[in-house]
Design a protein around this motif. Sequence first.
Motif, PDB file in Angstrom:
ATOM      1  N   ARG A 153      -1.894   6.334  -5.350  1.00  0.00           N
ATOM      2  CA  ARG A 153      -3.179   6.858  -4.874  1.00  0.00           C
ATOM      3  C   ARG A 153      -3.035   7.202  -3.511  1.00  0.00           C
ATOM      4  O   ARG A 153      -3.666   8.026  -2.942  1.00  0.00           O
ATOM      5  CB  ARG A 153      -4.315   5.737  -5.292  1.00  0.00           C
ATOM      6  CG  ARG A 153      -4.560   5.592  -6.800  1.00  0.00           C
ATOM      7  CD  ARG A 153      -5.548   4.641  -7.024  1.00  0.00           C
ATOM      8  NE  ARG A 153      -4.889   3.149  -6.336  1.00  0.00           N
ATOM      9  CZ  ARG A 153      -5.843   1.902  -6.255  1.00  0.00           C
ATOM     10  NH1 ARG A 153      -7.130   2.151  -6.771  1.00  0.00           N
ATOM     11  NH2 ARG A 153      -5.407   0.980  -5.741  1.00  0.00           N
ATOM     12  N   LEU A 154      -2.382   5.947  -2.655  1.00  0.00           N
ATOM     13  CA  LEU A 154      -2.552   6.364  -1.119  1.00  0.00           C
ATOM     14  C   LEU A 154      -1.511   7.547  -0.795  1.00  0.00           C
ATOM     15  O   LEU A 154      -1.898   8.505  -0.021  1.00  0.00           O
ATOM     16  CB  LEU A 154      -1.768   5.142  -0.397  1.00  0.00           C
ATOM     17  CG  LEU A 154      -1.654   5.122   1.011  1.00  0.00           C
ATOM     18  CD1 LEU A 154      -3.034   5.587   1.811  1.00  0.00           C
ATOM     19  CD2 LEU A 154      -1.084   4.271   1.439  1.00  0.00           C
TER      20      LEU A 154
ATOM     21  N   ASP B  67       1.733   2.526  -3.184  1.00  0.00           N
ATOM     22  CA  ASP B  67       0.565   2.923  -4.133  1.00  0.00           C
ATOM     23  C   ASP B  67       0.800   4.306  -4.170  1.00  0.00           C
ATOM     24  O   ASP B  67       0.420   5.143  -3.182  1.00  0.00           O
ATOM     25  CB  ASP B  67      -0.708   2.217  -3.715  1.00  0.00           C
ATOM     26  CG  ASP B  67      -1.982   2.210  -4.710  1.00  0.00           C
ATOM     27  OD1 ASP B  67      -1.665   3.296  -5.710  1.00  0.00           O
ATOM     28  OD2 ASP B  67      -3.009   1.684  -4.460  1.00  0.00           O
TER      29      ASP B  67
ATOM     30  N   MET C 297       0.854  -1.221   0.056  1.00  0.00           N
ATOM     31  CA  MET C 297       0.104   0.067   0.346  1.00  0.00           C
ATOM     32  C   MET C 297       0.924   1.121   0.007  1.00  0.00           C
ATOM     33  O   MET C 297       0.347   2.182  -0.645  1.00  0.00           O
ATOM     34  CB  MET C 297      -0.868   0.100   1.287  1.00  0.00           C
ATOM     35  CG  MET C 297      -2.168  -0.991   1.073  1.00  0.00           C
ATOM     36  SD  MET C 297      -3.128  -1.102   2.410  1.00  0.00           S
ATOM     37  CE  MET C 297      -4.015   0.378   2.134  1.00  0.00           C
ATOM     38  N   GLU C 298       1.969   0.991   0.839  1.00  0.00           N
ATOM     39  CA  GLU C 298       2.829   2.321   0.596  1.00  0.00           C
ATOM     40  C   GLU C 298       3.287   2.820  -0.560  1.00  0.00           C
ATOM     41  O   GLU C 298       3.714   3.872  -0.798  1.00  0.00           O
ATOM     42  CB  GLU C 298       3.950   2.213   1.986  1.00  0.00           C
ATOM     43  CG  GLU C 298       3.280   2.163   3.320  1.00  0.00           C
ATOM     44  CD  GLU C 298       4.436   1.638   4.224  1.00  0.00           C
ATOM     45  OE1 GLU C 298       5.573   1.413   3.840  1.00  0.00           O
ATOM     46  OE2 GLU C 298       4.101   2.085   5.258  1.00  0.00           O
TER      47      GLU C 298
ATOM     48  N   GLU D  97      -3.695  10.541  -1.345  1.00  0.00           N
ATOM     49  CA  GLU D  97      -4.794  10.718  -0.422  1.00  0.00           C
ATOM     50  C   GLU D  97      -3.997  11.411   0.546  1.00  0.00           C
ATOM     51  O   GLU D  97      -4.541  12.218   1.536  1.00  0.00           O
ATOM     52  CB  GLU D  97      -5.418   9.631  -0.167  1.00  0.00           C
ATOM     53  CG  GLU D  97      -6.592   9.150  -1.300  1.00  0.00           C
ATOM     54  CD  GLU D  97      -7.226   8.102  -1.054  1.00  0.00           C
ATOM     55  OE1 GLU D  97      -7.781   7.714   0.105  1.00  0.00           O
ATOM     56  OE2 GLU D  97      -7.871   7.469  -2.030  1.00  0.00           O
TER      57      GLU D  97
END
Length: 124
Positions: free
Chosen positions: A29-30, A27, A24-25, A33
């Motif tokens: 998009r993250l 990504d 996730m880190e 956000e």
Amino acid sequence: MSLLNEYIQKEQQLKQLQEDMQRMEGDQRLKSELEFKERLESLMEEFGKVPADLIALFDPNVRPNNQKQMKSNDGRRKRRLKIYKNPHTGEVIETRGGNHKGLRSWKEEYGGDTVESWLVRMED
């Protein structure tokens, strides 16, 4: 399950969660956000605003839950509607409290337990 088995299972779950976090880190998009959130928080701090102020600004029809409850019932839960039917007269009384004049007179005349047995139904 033995304590050792539970420990091994938790260790595997931890590894899986760490792998998910690393994925996730990376990504974009993250990252985008998180940057938006940080900028928004700094603007709110700069102008002395709280999240509720933003909600009121962007959607004035939305009220916080606690405000909605307090206006509708002054912080108290609404009593259930009790419906009694006198078998002698056929008269029906609907009340949300025990301070109904007709209900009190029935209880004086027939007794409290007898009148309570005349309860037809309760509604919210």
